[in-house]
Design a protein around this motif. Structure first.
Motif, PDB file in Angstrom:
ATOM      1  N   SER A 182       0.827  -1.209   0.000  1.00 25.36           N
ATOM      2  CA  SER A 182       0.000   0.000   0.000  1.00 25.36           C
ATOM      3  C   SER A 182       0.861   1.257   0.000  1.00 25.36           C
ATOM      4  N   LEU A 183       1.929   1.256   0.792  1.00 26.36           N
ATOM      5  CA  LEU A 183       2.816   2.421   0.844  1.00 26.36           C
ATOM      6  C   LEU A 183       3.495   2.626  -0.502  1.00 26.36           C
ATOM      7  N   LYS A 184       3.924   1.544  -1.135  1.00 23.12           N
ATOM      8  CA  LYS A 184       4.579   1.663  -2.443  1.00 23.12           C
ATOM      9  C   LYS A 184       3.631   2.310  -3.456  1.00 23.12           C
ATOM     10  N   LEU A 185       2.387   1.869  -3.471  1.00 24.26           N
ATOM     11  CA  LEU A 185       1.405   2.456  -4.387  1.00 24.26           C
ATOM     12  C   LEU A 185       1.223   3.946  -4.109  1.00 24.26           C
ATOM     13  N   ALA A 186       1.097   4.285  -2.823  1.00 21.32           N
ATOM     14  CA  ALA A 186       0.869   5.677  -2.453  1.00 21.32           C
ATOM     15  C   ALA A 186       2.060   6.556  -2.815  1.00 21.32           C
ATOM     16  N   LEU A 187       3.290   6.073  -2.586  1.00 19.28           N
ATOM     17  CA  LEU A 187       4.482   6.873  -2.890  1.00 19.28           C
ATOM     18  C   LEU A 187       4.622   7.109  -4.385  1.00 19.28           C
TER      19      LEU A 187
END
Length: 235
Positions: A48-53
């Motif tokens: 999820s963090l990778k997608l958001a970044l």
């Protein structure tokens, strides 16, 4: 490393695949989200963090570290959870965890893969958005309970939970969504004492039954409205 989390230079969407581990509370309810986990190869980023970044980078917003070395998205700092948060007296703080936000919106727009392959999904429905491909079939044992659906037992597919967490992180960065946080103990404890005292005063001082019912009902409504407003404000 500061504060037990990745150094600022590593707070970027790396080329490695993000992990999809979930942190569940008692009863299998997901209230916390993982941003980073450490392993033999160093710190890894959550899916999820990778997608958001990646989404935030495309919007011109780069993550940074705040004065304490914690992750900051836009003007919002996302400090890791510790044992002082609400009812988490004995919190497993391994990894880098933050609270999931269940303020609106709590749903994702979904399309069947068949419609996508057959061109039935308009490009405008996907343009400028994060798209997550996953399965929601009953045969795949991937349902997750959240505080919003644990009672109704309408569990969310894991892919939906990852998408909601990515949307939350984007909202932190672009919209300034304030993370849920507890009141400081010096404020929380006297406030609880004050409410108990007010209830005792009403019970002792109001002699007429009908008036006591009105006072109790009014106090209940006022408490509900106050708590709901605090929840929407991240308290």
């Amino acid at each position: 490393m500061r504060g037990g989390i990745p150094a600022p230079a590593s707070i970027r969407a790396s080329d490695r695949n993000g992990f999809s581990d979930l942190v569940l509370d008692r009863g299998g309810v997901a209230r916390r989200g993982l941003l980073y986990l450490s392993g033999k190869d160093g710190w890894g980023e959550a899916f999820s963090l990778k997608l958001a970044l990646l989404y935030l980078a495309d919007a011109g917003l780069e993550p940074a570290a705040d004065a304490q070395g914690f992750l900051r998205l836009g003007r919002v700092s996302l400090g890791p959870l510790d044992g002082t948060v609400g009812g988490y007296a004995r919190l497993d703080t391994r990894g880098y965890q933050i609270l999931r936000e269940f303020r609106p919106a709590t749903r994702l727009r979904a399309f069947p893969l068949r419609d996508l392959l057959e061109g039935k999904v308009l490009a405008a429905a996907l343009r400028g958005r994060i798209a997550v491909l996953g399965t929601a079939a009953d045969s795949v044992k991937d349902p997750v309970a959240t505080p919003m659906n644990a009672v109704s037992e309408h569990l969310l597919p894991g892919v939906t939970l990852h998408g909601l967490f990515a949307a939350q992180l984007v909202a932190h960065g672009l919209e300034g969504l304030v993370p849920t946080r507890p009141l400081p103990r010096p404020v929380e404890s006297p406030l609880i004492g004050l409410l108990v005292l007010l209830g005792a005063v009403a019970g002792v001082g109001v002699r007429q039954l009908w008036l006591l019912a009105v006072v109790s009902a009014g106090g209940t409504v006022l408490l509900f409205v106050t708590v709901h407003a605090a929840f929407l404000a991240g308290l």
